[in-house]
Design a protein around this motif. Structure first.
Motif, mmCIF file in Angstrom:
data_model
loop_
_atom_site.group_PDB
_atom_site.id
_atom_site.type_symbol
_atom_site.label_atom_id
_atom_site.label_comp_id
_atom_site.label_asym_id
_atom_site.label_seq_id
_atom_site.Cartn_x
_atom_site.Cartn_y
_atom_site.Cartn_z
ATOM 1 N N PHE A 124 0.817 -1.203 0.000
ATOM 2 C CA PHE A 124 0.000 0.000 0.000
ATOM 3 C C PHE A 124 0.857 1.263 0.000
ATOM 4 C CE2 PHE A 124 -2.584 -3.352 1.793
ATOM 5 C CZ PHE A 124 -3.745 -3.212 1.054
ATOM 6 N N GLY A 125 2.109 1.163 -0.385
ATOM 7 C CA GLY A 125 3.026 2.307 -0.394
ATOM 8 C C GLY A 125 2.933 3.080 -1.702
ATOM 9 N N TYR A 126 1.887 3.867 -1.882
ATOM 10 C CA TYR A 126 1.754 4.660 -3.095
ATOM 11 C C TYR A 126 1.532 6.115 -2.729
ATOM 12 C CZ TYR A 126 -3.150 3.884 -1.951
ATOM 13 O OH TYR A 126 -4.348 3.794 -1.297
ATOM 14 N N LYS A 127 1.820 7.000 -3.676
ATOM 15 C CA LYS A 127 1.696 8.437 -3.441
ATOM 16 C C LYS A 127 0.284 8.889 -3.777
ATOM 17 C CE LYS A 127 6.012 9.043 -2.431
ATOM 18 N NZ LYS A 127 6.428 9.205 -1.072
#
Length: 46
Positions: A6-9
């Protein structure tokens, strides 16, 4: 499923900073991974 997936900008201006005043106006966006279809829902607690 790992948290790292879930590491998105996401721009801060697109993230709700406060809950809707009327909780019946809460919204949810659903992205169907297989089709790429996006759906928008309004849900209430009644």
């Amino acid at each position: 499923m790992k948290l790292s997936q879930f590491g998105y900008k996401l721009p801060e201006n697109l993230i709700a900073q406060h809950p809707a005043e009327n909780r019946d106006e809460s919204r949810l966006m659903v992205l169907h991974k297989k089709t790429g279809e996006i759906e928008h829902f309004v849900f209430n607690f009644t």
